[in-house]
Motif scaffolding. Structure first.
Motif, mmCIF file in Angstrom:
data_model
loop_
_atom_site.group_PDB
_atom_site.id
_atom_site.type_symbol
_atom_site.label_atom_id
_atom_site.label_comp_id
_atom_site.label_asym_id
_atom_site.label_seq_id
_atom_site.Cartn_x
_atom_site.Cartn_y
_atom_site.Cartn_z
ATOM 1 N N ALA A 79 35.200 14.583 -7.885
ATOM 2 C CA ALA A 79 34.553 13.473 -7.226
ATOM 3 C C ALA A 79 34.226 12.447 -8.381
ATOM 4 O O ALA A 79 34.465 11.093 -8.184
ATOM 5 N N GLN A 80 33.642 12.727 -9.430
ATOM 6 C CA GLN A 80 33.164 11.864 -10.400
ATOM 7 C C GLN A 80 34.535 11.447 -11.074
ATOM 8 O O GLN A 80 34.606 10.217 -11.520
ATOM 9 N N VAL A 81 35.542 12.335 -11.455
ATOM 10 C CA VAL A 81 36.511 11.942 -12.101
ATOM 11 C C VAL A 81 37.326 11.070 -11.313
ATOM 12 O O VAL A 81 37.929 9.927 -11.793
ATOM 13 N N GLU A 82 37.680 11.298 -10.063
ATOM 14 C CA GLU A 82 38.475 10.259 -9.236
ATOM 15 C C GLU A 82 37.613 8.801 -9.101
ATOM 16 O O GLU A 82 38.433 7.632 -9.289
ATOM 17 N N ALA A 83 36.400 8.772 -8.950
ATOM 18 C CA ALA A 83 35.742 7.563 -9.106
ATOM 19 C C ALA A 83 36.058 6.773 -10.466
ATOM 20 O O ALA A 83 35.985 5.512 -10.401
ATOM 21 N N ARG A 84 35.905 7.573 -11.605
ATOM 22 C CA ARG A 84 35.915 6.915 -12.793
ATOM 23 C C ARG A 84 37.492 6.555 -12.965
ATOM 24 O O ARG A 84 37.713 5.471 -13.722
ATOM 25 N N LEU A 85 38.415 7.238 -12.564
ATOM 26 C CA LEU A 85 39.713 6.559 -12.541
ATOM 27 C C LEU A 85 40.030 5.188 -11.813
ATOM 28 O O LEU A 85 40.816 4.562 -12.203
ATOM 29 N N ASP A 86 39.333 5.206 -10.539
ATOM 30 C CA ASP A 86 39.387 4.271 -9.769
ATOM 31 C C ASP A 86 38.827 3.007 -10.685
ATOM 32 O O ASP A 86 39.414 1.753 -10.801
ATOM 33 N N LEU B 184 46.081 18.828 -14.845
ATOM 34 C CA LEU B 184 45.245 18.092 -16.010
ATOM 35 C C LEU B 184 43.551 18.568 -15.695
ATOM 36 O O LEU B 184 43.273 18.285 -14.739
ATOM 37 N N VAL B 185 43.115 19.106 -16.540
ATOM 38 C CA VAL B 185 41.679 19.604 -16.418
ATOM 39 C C VAL B 185 40.774 18.814 -17.391
ATOM 40 O O VAL B 185 39.603 18.703 -17.089
ATOM 41 N N HIS B 186 41.325 18.107 -18.344
ATOM 42 C CA HIS B 186 40.393 17.155 -19.232
ATOM 43 C C HIS B 186 41.165 16.190 -20.096
ATOM 44 O O HIS B 186 42.497 16.327 -20.412
ATOM 45 N N ARG B 187 40.693 14.708 -20.217
ATOM 46 C CA ARG B 187 41.392 13.845 -20.658
ATOM 47 C C ARG B 187 40.166 13.040 -21.516
ATOM 48 O O ARG B 187 39.250 12.609 -20.930
ATOM 49 N N HIS B 188 40.290 12.990 -22.663
ATOM 50 C CA HIS B 188 39.355 12.315 -23.386
ATOM 51 C C HIS B 188 40.015 11.145 -24.379
ATOM 52 O O HIS B 188 41.052 11.258 -24.982
ATOM 53 N N GLY C 44 33.308 4.872 -21.719
ATOM 54 C CA GLY C 44 32.011 5.474 -22.088
ATOM 55 C C GLY C 44 31.559 6.537 -20.827
ATOM 56 O O GLY C 44 32.081 6.544 -19.725
ATOM 57 N N GLY C 45 30.664 7.455 -21.242
ATOM 58 C CA GLY C 45 30.171 8.475 -20.443
ATOM 59 C C GLY C 45 31.381 9.535 -20.300
ATOM 60 O O GLY C 45 32.476 9.308 -20.612
ATOM 61 N N ILE C 46 30.786 10.749 -19.619
ATOM 62 C CA ILE C 46 32.047 11.599 -19.137
ATOM 63 C C ILE C 46 31.408 11.945 -17.657
ATOM 64 O O ILE C 46 30.505 12.164 -17.370
ATOM 65 N N ALA C 47 32.906 11.959 -16.931
ATOM 66 C CA ALA C 47 32.922 12.320 -15.694
ATOM 67 C C ALA C 47 33.222 13.773 -15.272
ATOM 68 O O ALA C 47 33.993 14.438 -16.052
#
Length: 146
Positions: free
Chosen positions: A52-59, A123-127, A45-48
């Protein structure tokens, strides 16, 4: 050294993605652009937005899975232009969710967008979401506040 083609980058992507299901976000992180416009919308859920947000969401996502095994990728379509490309696929894998006693099979509907940066595809976007199979109309309704 010649920069990889889009097809070569997709092959690298296909090797990196299963690592998330084994608790290792590093290979997918290596594929991402570090620019502020990168985004990730994962099944949790949500969109990073922004590295910084993407890296945290991948973790965070990698901590949800253990013992992952990729079962395959069904490529629906892909498109490549001079500096942008996209890939639409269904990813099939087996993994154990954190705290679960056994592995489960998953199918994710995934759209990935790439951009050429300094000659390399990034990669610039992954959904990714679990709606890989047709859903009922009722599944669209959400209680207020969600």
């Amino acid at each position: 050294m010649l920069a990889p083609s889009f097809e070569e980058e997709v092959a690298r992507y296909h090797l990196a993605v299963p690592e998330i299901t084994r608790g290792n976000p590093g290979p997918v992180k290596d594929l991402y652009s570090r620019l502020d416009d990168v985004t990730l919308a994962n099944p949790f859920g949500g969109i990073a937005r922004g590295w910084a947000q993407v890296e945290a969401r991948l973790d965070q996502a990698s901590r949800q899975f253990q013992d992952g095994e990729m079962l395959g990728f069904d490529t629906i379509t892909s498109y490549t232009a001079r500096d942008t490309a996209y890939l639409v696929e269904t990813e099939h894998f087996r993994a154990r969710l954190e705290g679960a006693p056994v592995t489960e099979e998953f199918a994710l509907r995934v759209t990935s967008v790439f951009r050429r940066e300094e000659g390399y595809w990034k990669l610039v976007h992954r959904h990714a979401d679990p709606a890989a199979r047709p859903q009922s109309r009722r599944s669209l309704a959400q209680p207020a506040g969600n």
